[in-house]
Design a protein around this motif. Structure first.
Motif, PDB file in Angstrom:
ATOM      1  N   PHE A 171       0.872  -1.081   0.062  1.00  0.00           N
ATOM      2  CA  PHE A 171       0.153   0.096   0.082  1.00  0.00           C
ATOM      3  C   PHE A 171       0.958   1.711   0.001  1.00  0.00           C
ATOM      4  O   PHE A 171       0.268   2.500  -0.372  1.00  0.00           O
ATOM      5  N   HIS A 187     -15.056  -3.877  10.321  1.00  0.00           N
ATOM      6  CA  HIS A 187     -13.984  -4.724  10.486  1.00  0.00           C
ATOM      7  C   HIS A 187     -13.865  -5.283  11.497  1.00  0.00           C
ATOM      8  O   HIS A 187     -13.671  -5.219  12.356  1.00  0.00           O
ATOM      9  N   ASP A 240      -9.248  -7.209  -2.065  1.00  0.00           N
ATOM     10  CA  ASP A 240      -7.597  -6.471  -2.496  1.00  0.00           C
ATOM     11  C   ASP A 240      -7.153  -6.757  -3.217  1.00  0.00           C
ATOM     12  O   ASP A 240      -6.000  -7.481  -3.615  1.00  0.00           O
ATOM     13  N   HIS A 271     -14.902  -9.621   7.146  1.00  0.00           N
ATOM     14  CA  HIS A 271     -14.781 -10.726   7.663  1.00  0.00           C
ATOM     15  C   HIS A 271     -15.107 -12.547   8.709  1.00  0.00           C
ATOM     16  O   HIS A 271     -15.532 -12.376   7.794  1.00  0.00           O
TER      17      HIS A 271
HETATM   18  O1  LIG Z   1      -7.868  -7.054   4.849  1.00  0.00           O
HETATM   19  C1  LIG Z   1      -7.917  -6.263   5.205  1.00  0.00           C
HETATM   20  N1  LIG Z   1      -7.840  -6.069   7.031  1.00  0.00           N
HETATM   21  C2  LIG Z   1      -7.704  -5.008   7.283  1.00  0.00           C
HETATM   22  N2  LIG Z   1      -7.425  -3.463   6.849  1.00  0.00           N
HETATM   23  C3  LIG Z   1      -7.208  -4.001   5.649  1.00  0.00           C
HETATM   24  C4  LIG Z   1      -7.494  -5.092   4.891  1.00  0.00           C
HETATM   25  N3  LIG Z   1      -7.017  -5.111   3.323  1.00  0.00           N
HETATM   26  C5  LIG Z   1      -6.278  -3.701   3.425  1.00  0.00           C
HETATM   27  N4  LIG Z   1      -6.393  -3.373   4.354  1.00  0.00           N
HETATM   28  C6  LIG Z   1      -6.133  -1.874   4.710  1.00  0.00           C
HETATM   29  O2  LIG Z   1      -6.988  -0.812   4.027  1.00  0.00           O
HETATM   30  C7  LIG Z   1      -6.266   0.225   4.002  1.00  0.00           C
HETATM   31  C8  LIG Z   1      -5.728   0.717   2.703  1.00  0.00           C
HETATM   32  O3  LIG Z   1      -6.856   1.458   2.148  1.00  0.00           O
HETATM   33  C9  LIG Z   1      -4.170  -0.934   4.475  1.00  0.00           C
HETATM   34  O4  LIG Z   1      -3.392   0.061   5.588  1.00  0.00           O
HETATM   35  C10 LIG Z   1      -4.934  -1.743   4.086  1.00  0.00           C
HETATM   36  O5  LIG Z   1      -3.457  -2.192   5.685  1.00  0.00           O
END
Ligand SMILES: O=c1[nH]cnc2c1ncn2[C@@H]1O[C@H](CO)[C@@H](O)[C@H]1O
Length: 536
Positions: free
Chosen positions: A221, A379, A465, A407
């Protein structure tokens, strides 16, 4: 009593018990039409046949293939299967996927497409902390940034002896002059793309723990952010995201946008584009894409897209207040775009929801004062813990009235919470490929998705992602889910239920939701008819 009446009693009791046991499932086949039942059988036959053929063959680079194996290794087999072709729009029409409810905008456009967009921008520059050589090219990370015109660099490149560590080089020069002994411009592309993705060696060897893979994951990222957070790129990026999603059969999107940085870099290379301008760009592109679909006579394929306002769970509770006010202000100006609020980032390492409880409760109060409604869509439980802070996020998310759970991987450990989700209709945004690559499960058959479904918890399947994982669209996740819910009880209709529920549990309401569901239903019927025509 005769043996035969004993037998009869047992048979009946057995049928009753099975029926009771299955009564909670979300994907009961009796709701299916005759055509769907037929298609379901066909697809199950194909799945079984492929499990015994293509998944049993020797593949030079894949020692022990099996359906549902590690995605990054199995991907090349997946794309050769008939099952994949059915789900993807290889034969038109493909499977209508419904809504994509869990994705992080920063990771939704294919990395090589993003690099191509970036190469068109003369303002973009790149730097590294040490000169790039053949020995460090696998580990050193590029940092990108758009610079003001008076700071443009004419330095030669990142691999030259003359390179001064941490000095900027234009993206064009860095690429053009990438040393041919390293592989020239093509190797430059690979290096940059590799820094924005997770590869199988990282996931399954060098970074094969949750903690280590998250370090690599987070670094992707930091790299891509430098390219996306630039106003001349942002609209093209969104357009690409929306259009590629539509081509995969996704008809509606709720994307998490990370608003951590208060400004994006403007065309003049200065950090001066506030959040409302991001939404103006988003809205403009959204309308352009809708107009384009209309021109092509494809209105029904795309309902629209909204934003789940997100920031990262390392800020202080005080800082969170600023974001919450910002979110309310944006909701008031763009009521049709803001769908909800979330906190993102590694739950196992960063702050739990309980640390933010005061500002989060205050947020609800502020919304009442301002007459807006912004649901939490948190989340929670993206962890292997039981009673750990990340797992306990589930309690706080539910008590705070979360509309869905991002999740919820650890939910299956909590009977009371499962019941609550089922009764209150709190859907889980399940991201099977993400969970596997981020090492919560080592293959699909071990994933808790079937447990959730069989307990009657509504689920929307999501990609999370895709640019980092290589699961663009939703076809790959539906493929993996099709394998992991591979059950003697249900098959294709389970996938249909997941897609239908993604619209049902979206933030769409009233007439808009009815329209979305009706359009999906007719696409689903066409999909079923297509299978029956082509696959028998
Ligand atoms: O699966 C996930 N769980 C929690 N945070 C996530 C996940 N995928 C991406 N990010 C978070 O989203 C931000 C980018 O916009 C990043 O900081 C990444 O850690």
């Amino acid at each position: 009593m005769t043996i035969s009446s004993d037998l009869e009693v047992h048979r009946q009791a057995r049928a009753t018990l099975i029926d009771e046991d299955r009564s909670l499932r979300r994907d009961r086949l009796e709701r299916a039409s005759d055509a769907e039942v037929k298609a379901d059988h066909l697809v199950r036959e194909i799945r079984a046949a492929e499990a015994a053929t293509i998944w049993q063959q020797e593949h030079p680079s894949i020692p022990h293939p099996f359906p549902g194996m590690e995605f990054l290794t199995g991907r090349e087999i997946i794309v050769k299967t008939r099952l994949f072709a059915i789900l993807r729009k290889v034969r038109i029409p493909g499977m209508p996927k419904g809504a994509l409810l869990h994705c992080h905008l920063d990771a939704t456009v294919n990395a090589s497409v993003l690099l191509k967009l970036a190469l068109k921008q003369p303002a973009l520059h790149v730097r590294v902390t040490e000169r790039v050589t053949s020995s460090n090219v696998g580990s050193v990370l590029p940092e990108f940034r758009a610079l003001p015109r008076n700071e443009y660099s004419d330095a030669l490149g990142l691999t030259d002896d003359s390179y001064e560590p941490s000095s900027w080089v234009s993206l064009t020069n860095a690429r053009k002059n990438f040393n041919s002994s390293l592989g020239g411009p093509e190797r430059f592309d690979e290096w940059v793309i590799g820094a924005m993705m997770i590869n199988p060696t990282e996931a399954y060897k060098t970074h094969n723990t949750i903690k280590k893979i998250w370090q690599k994951f987070t670094s992707t990222f930091l790299v891509s952010m430098g390219l996306i957070r630039f106003a001349p790129i942002f609209p093209d990026y969104i357009r690409e995201f929306l259009k590629s999603s539509i081509e995969d059969g996704i008809s509606y999107i709720e994307a998490r946008i990370n608003f951590l940085y208060k400004h994006m870099i403007g065309e003049d290379g200065k950090e001066n584009v506030p959040h409302r301008e991001w939404l103006v760009m988003f809205d403009r592109v959204l309308n352009e894409v809708k107009a384009e679909m209309k021109e092509q006579g494809r209105v029904g394929e795309f309902i629209g897209a909204r934003i789940i306002y997100s920031t990262i769970r390392f800020i202080t509770p005080e800082e969170l207040k600023w974001y919450l006010e910002d979110c309310i202000a944006l909701k008031k100006e763009f009521p049709h775009l803001i769908a909800g609020f979330d906190l993102v980032g590694d739950e196992n390492q960063l702050k739990p929801l309980i640390d933010y409880i005061e500002p989060l409760l205050w947020f609800r109060q502020r919304q009442k004062e301002e007459g807006v409604d912004i649901p939490f869509i948190f989340h929670a439980g993206e962890t292997l813990g039981d009673g750990s802070p990340a797992d306990n996020n589930l309690y706080d998310a539910i008590l705070l009235g979360t509309k869905r759970i991002g999740h919820g991987f650890s939910l299956v450990k909590h009977p009371k919470l499962i019941e609550t989700c089922r009764q209150k209709g709190i859907a889980l945004e399940v991201c099977p490929i993400s969970n596997e690559i981020l090492r919560l499960t080592s293959s699909m058959p071990m994933h808790p998705l079937p447990i959730l479904l069989n307990y009657g918890v509504p689920v929307a399947l999501c990609s999370d992602d895709p640019a980092v994982f290589g699961n663009m669209g939703l076809t790959f996740d539906f493929f993996q889910a099709g394998v992991l819910v591979a059950s003697e009880v249900t098959g294709l209709s389970t996938l249909g239920q997941l897609a239908r529920d993604s619209l049902e549990y979206s933030t769409l309401e009233g007439e808009e939701k009815r329209r979305a569901l009706a359009l999906w239903e007719s696409q689903w019927n066409r999909f079923i008819a297509g299978i029956l025509e082509e696959e028998h």
